[in-house]
Design a protein around this motif. Structure first.
Motif, PDB file in Angstrom:
ATOM      1  N   SER A 320       8.070   5.623   0.134  1.00 18.54           N
ATOM      2  CA  SER A 320       8.875   5.215  -0.734  1.00 18.54           C
ATOM      3  C   SER A 320       8.387   3.855  -1.458  1.00 18.54           C
ATOM      4  CB  SER A 320      10.517   5.348  -0.694  1.00 18.54           C
ATOM      5  OG  SER A 320      10.708   4.218   0.335  1.00 18.54           O
ATOM      6  N   ILE A 321       8.770   3.291  -2.729  1.00 21.13           N
ATOM      7  CA  ILE A 321       8.281   2.334  -3.109  1.00 21.13           C
ATOM      8  C   ILE A 321       8.897   1.059  -2.616  1.00 21.13           C
ATOM      9  CG2 ILE A 321       9.895   1.957  -5.105  1.00 21.13           C
ATOM     10  CD1 ILE A 321       7.506   1.171  -6.940  1.00 21.13           C
ATOM     11  N   ASP A 322      10.057   1.297  -2.069  1.00 25.08           N
ATOM     12  CA  ASP A 322      10.813  -0.099  -1.357  1.00 25.08           C
ATOM     13  C   ASP A 322      10.169   0.016   0.075  1.00 25.08           C
ATOM     14  OD1 ASP A 322      11.941   2.394  -0.357  1.00 25.08           O
ATOM     15  OD2 ASP A 322      14.140   1.838  -0.710  1.00 25.08           O
ATOM     16  N   GLU A 323       9.426   0.899   0.192  1.00 25.89           N
ATOM     17  CA  GLU A 323       8.666   0.525   1.820  1.00 25.89           C
ATOM     18  C   GLU A 323       7.337  -0.064   1.452  1.00 25.89           C
ATOM     19  OE1 GLU A 323      10.246   4.128   4.519  1.00 25.89           O
ATOM     20  OE2 GLU A 323       8.877   4.593   2.874  1.00 25.89           O
ATOM     21  N   ALA A 324       7.032  -0.745   0.491  1.00 25.02           N
ATOM     22  CA  ALA A 324       5.760  -1.284   0.136  1.00 25.02           C
ATOM     23  C   ALA A 324       5.171  -2.426   1.115  1.00 25.02           C
ATOM     24  CB  ALA A 324       6.036  -2.054  -1.321  1.00 25.02           C
ATOM     25  N   MET A 325       6.191  -3.037   1.759  1.00 22.25           N
ATOM     26  CA  MET A 325       5.701  -4.005   2.615  1.00 22.25           C
ATOM     27  C   MET A 325       5.108  -3.176   3.802  1.00 22.25           C
ATOM     28  SD  MET A 325       6.295  -7.093   1.927  1.00 22.25           S
ATOM     29  CE  MET A 325       6.615  -8.070   3.220  1.00 22.25           C
ATOM     30  N   GLU A 326       5.689  -2.101   4.350  1.00 22.02           N
ATOM     31  CA  GLU A 326       4.837  -1.465   5.314  1.00 22.02           C
ATOM     32  C   GLU A 326       3.855  -0.661   4.815  1.00 22.02           C
ATOM     33  OE1 GLU A 326       5.939   2.455   8.146  1.00 22.02           O
ATOM     34  OE2 GLU A 326       7.548   1.717   6.857  1.00 22.02           O
ATOM     35  N   ALA A 327       3.739  -0.231   3.367  1.00 22.71           N
ATOM     36  CA  ALA A 327       2.640   0.488   2.966  1.00 22.71           C
ATOM     37  C   ALA A 327       1.415  -0.623   3.025  1.00 22.71           C
ATOM     38  CB  ALA A 327       2.970   1.045   1.634  1.00 22.71           C
ATOM     39  N   TYR A 328       1.579  -1.686   2.686  1.00 19.79           N
ATOM     40  CA  TYR A 328       0.522  -2.739   2.800  1.00 19.79           C
ATOM     41  C   TYR A 328       0.103  -2.758   4.005  1.00 19.79           C
ATOM     42  CZ  TYR A 328       0.159  -4.859  -1.985  1.00 19.79           C
ATOM     43  OH  TYR A 328      -0.100  -5.120  -3.312  1.00 19.79           O
ATOM     44  N   ASP A 329       0.838  -2.867   5.104  1.00 17.37           N
ATOM     45  CA  ASP A 329       0.418  -3.056   6.500  1.00 17.37           C
ATOM     46  C   ASP A 329      -0.611  -1.823   6.995  1.00 17.37           C
ATOM     47  OD1 ASP A 329       1.695  -5.543   6.765  1.00 17.37           O
ATOM     48  OD2 ASP A 329       3.677  -4.332   7.511  1.00 17.37           O
TER      49      ASP A 329
END
Length: 363
Positions: A320-329
């Motif tokens: 989900s877009i609010d998991e962007a920090m994890e997605a970047y990792d």
């Protein structure tokens, strides 16, 4: 609203920021339904793109829904489901009239997540909306068109078209990341005789095979130049595509290309690379560079709509877009996660951050 904000080299966070507003009559406000992360975003975080100021919302690839339009927007209306091009076009400067939209001098070009706030957010302002948005055909999903924002036209235009790929050519692609794999997909449209992909990662080389590469070479274990010349009767590749963006890969691509061939640089470079003119001056080699113009989006969209191209295979991870920090990792650690492209799906927006959707277009 919430957005992924750049705070200087190596620093990013998921922040609460002001909602975007119409600034010019040619603007539109788009609710972001689906977005993705690009290798260029990682280059920004490394400090390779110093023009990006701290406080800028990152991202330049998204599909969304128009929730507000400026008074001068005529091609789109509220509720339209749209692909947001990574390149915006003023439509009137010299370069836009030449379809070199990436070089726009009228306030467009590559500005999302670069010179203005980008698309890894709940909402975004899109300048020059009539020239910079594409309606998503009914029946197509967000993931089918998402990678037309940047990666597919980038590989196609800057790699395949600039490289002049022709039927029967040997095409050597240095780098089996998303750009390299998209170059494999789009090079196949021109029926090359052989596609060779070179990388250090066996997992990505296996993916290259799945995408249609004929030969893969791990240049950590094998002399890629020697192998390419063996495969081509001592000539070298007709077209060498550099799809990484580091000095070593550019210099390798220059060694692979035959006399009279073309080296098409696609990678984003943050450091100087050595150009060995002492070797190249006599070989009639053409070197091309470029920023994507996205002029081929309609062409590629037609190929997807008619089942000739399926870019959804590039998507390996979803958040989900609010998991962007994890997605970047996950995206940044692709060697371990085997990520190609991560998909960020829009989430329900909290009441306090919702934009009021107008019933008529406003300036």
């Amino acid at each position: 609203m919430k957005a992924l904000v750049y705070h200087g080299p190596g620093q990013r966070s998921w922040d609460t920021v002001p909602n975007p507003t119409i600034q010019l009559p040619t603007d539109a406000i788009v609710k972001i339904d689906t977005a993705t992360i690009c290798g260029s975003d990682l280059h920004i975080l490394k400090g390779d793109v110093p023009e990006v100021k701290a406080g800028t919302i990152l991202g330049h690839e998204a599909v969304g829904t128009i929730v507000e339009t400026g008074a001068a927007v005529t091609k789109f209306q509220i509720g339209d489901h749209v692909l947001v091009s990574c390149i915006t076009s003023c439509g009137s400067c010299r370069f836009c009239k030449e379809a070199r939209y990436g070089q726009c001098t009228g306030g467009g070009g590559w500005i999302f997540g670069h010179l203005i706030n980008g698309l890894q957010a709940e909402y975004a302002r899109v300048p020059f909306a009539d020239n910079s948005l594409f309606k998503v055909p009914s029946g197509l999903t967000d993931e089918q068109v998402l990678f037309l924002s940047d990666i597919l036209p980038t590989s196609f235009e800057v790699g395949v078209l600039n490289g002049g790929v022709r039927p029967g050519d040997t095409v050597a692609i240095v780098g089996a990341g998303p750009i390299g794999l998209a170059a494999v997909m789009t090079a196949k449209l021109y029926t090359p005789g052989r596609i060779i992909v070179i990388d250090l990662d066996d997992g990505r080389l296996a993916k290259a095979k799945e995408f249609g590469a004929d030969v893969t070479i791990n240049n950590g274990r094998e002399d890629a130049v020697k192998r390419v010349f063996e495969l081509t009767g001592g000539l070298g590749a007709d077209v060498a595509v550099e799809a990484v963006g580091v000095p070593a890969t550019f210099e390798l691509a220059a060694e692979l290309v035959r006399a009279g061939g073309t080296l098409a640089n696609v990678g984003v470079h943050g450091k100087p690379a050595t150009l060995h003119l002492e070797k190249l001056w006599i070989k009639d080699v053409t070197i091309t560079t470029g920023l994507v113009d996205t002029r081929t989006i309609p062409q590629l969209l037609s190929l997807i709509e008619n089942g000739r191209l399926d870019p959804t295979v590039l998507a390996t991870h979803r958040f989900s877009i609010d998991e962007a920090m994890e997605a970047y990792d996950v995206f940044a650690d692709a060697a371990k996660t085997h990520a190609l492209k991560v998909v960020l799906k829009g989430t329900a927006v909290s009441t306090e951050t919702k934009l009021k959707v107008p019933t008529t277009a406003t300036a």
